[in-house]
Enzyme design. Structure first.
Site, short mmCIF file in Angstrom:
data_model
loop_
_atom_site.label_atom_id
_atom_site.label_comp_id
_atom_site.label_asym_id
_atom_site.label_seq_id
_atom_site.Cartn_x
_atom_site.Cartn_y
_atom_site.Cartn_z
N PHE A 6 -14.81 -20.20 76.31
CA PHE A 6 -14.53 -20.58 74.92
C PHE A 6 -13.16 -21.25 74.82
O PHE A 6 -12.17 -20.74 75.33
CB PHE A 6 -14.50 -19.34 74.01
N ASP A 7 -13.13 -22.38 74.14
CA ASP A 7 -11.86 -22.95 73.72
C ASP A 7 -11.25 -21.98 72.71
O ASP A 7 -11.96 -21.15 72.12
CB ASP A 7 -12.13 -24.32 73.08
N LEU A 8 -9.94 -22.08 72.48
CA LEU A 8 -9.28 -21.19 71.52
C LEU A 8 -9.10 -21.85 70.15
O LEU A 8 -9.76 -21.49 69.18
CB LEU A 8 -7.92 -20.75 72.09
N ASP A 9 -8.22 -22.85 70.08
CA ASP A 9 -7.92 -23.49 68.81
C ASP A 9 -9.12 -24.27 68.28
O ASP A 9 -9.64 -25.16 68.95
CB ASP A 9 -6.74 -24.45 68.96
N ILE A 162 -17.70 -23.94 75.44
CA ILE A 162 -17.89 -24.05 73.99
C ILE A 162 -16.56 -24.47 73.37
O ILE A 162 -15.54 -23.80 73.55
CB ILE A 162 -18.37 -22.72 73.39
#
Length: 212
Positions: A6-9, A162
């Site tokens: 997963f991307d964060l921002d 994602i």
């Protein structure tokens, strides 16, 4: 899928206030001639920070100084001007219960990403948080994912990325992974599809329907 990154921002959390205010702070400290509004700076959410400052400043002559000034505010204040998207915790809980291995892969420096994940109580969902070094090493999503895949010993063909921006989809494609783009962050449908997204999700809950 065996593993999901997963991307964060713009994917797990909405960091708009913290990022845009810290960029404005850096530009003000540099006496930049114009200070964009928060809405005018949303394009900076996701891509590597230094590259955004190069574009904002019209060259790289002061980009390193701008990054240092940004971190001056972000490390104490901007980090927490942030919030987890509604529905994300439930999605992560469901994926973990289904046996998926979950990781974070962000262009943000990992020292900040780790603090954000801990602050919002997301640590239990993730095996590891992958981010850039403070000197910019692995800020490029393709390089970051290449490193993360080696570290976790997973088959890229059984792995998802994602995220909400083109960099996430390009990074996935360059590493033989599938990409899922989310629209509740800061990228557009066209941006994500053109970058190679296999699925597009309008809400966090829709992610579950795209994962087998």
């Amino acid at each position: 899928m065996d593993a999901i990154y997963f991307d964060l921002d713009g994917t797990l959390t909405d960091p708009k206030l913290g990022i845009t205010r810290s960029i404005q702070y850096a530009l003000q400290k540099l006496d930049h001639h114009t200070i964009p509004t928060a809405d005018e700076l949303t394009w900076c959410i996701g891509p590597p920070l230094r590259a955004s400052f190069v574009q904002l400043l019209g060259g790289d002559h002061a980009a390193d100084r701008a990054v240092a000034l940004y971190r001056e505010r972000f490390s104490d204040i901007g980090l927490y001007e942030n919030g987890v998207y509604d529905g994300i915790s439930e999605v992560l809980t469901s994926l973990c219960a289904s046996g998926h291995r979950l990781f974070v892969a962000t262009s943000k420096a990992h020292v900040f990403a780790d603090r954000i994940i801990d602050h919002f109580g997301l640590r239990s969902h993730f095996e590891r948080v992958f981010g850039a070094e403070l000197d910019g090493t692995r800020a490029d999503k393709s390089h970051l994912l290449e490193y993360a895949l080696k570290e976790t010993s997973v088959d890229p063909a059984k792995t998802l990325m994602i995220g909400d921006r083109s960099h996430d989809m390009v990074g996935a494609k360059n590493n033989g992974m599938k990409g899922i783009g989310v629209l509740y962050g800061y990228g557009s449908r066209d941006e994500l599809l053109e970058a190679g997204a296999h699925h597009i999700c309008a809400t966090p809950g829709a992610i579950l329907g795209c994962i087998t």
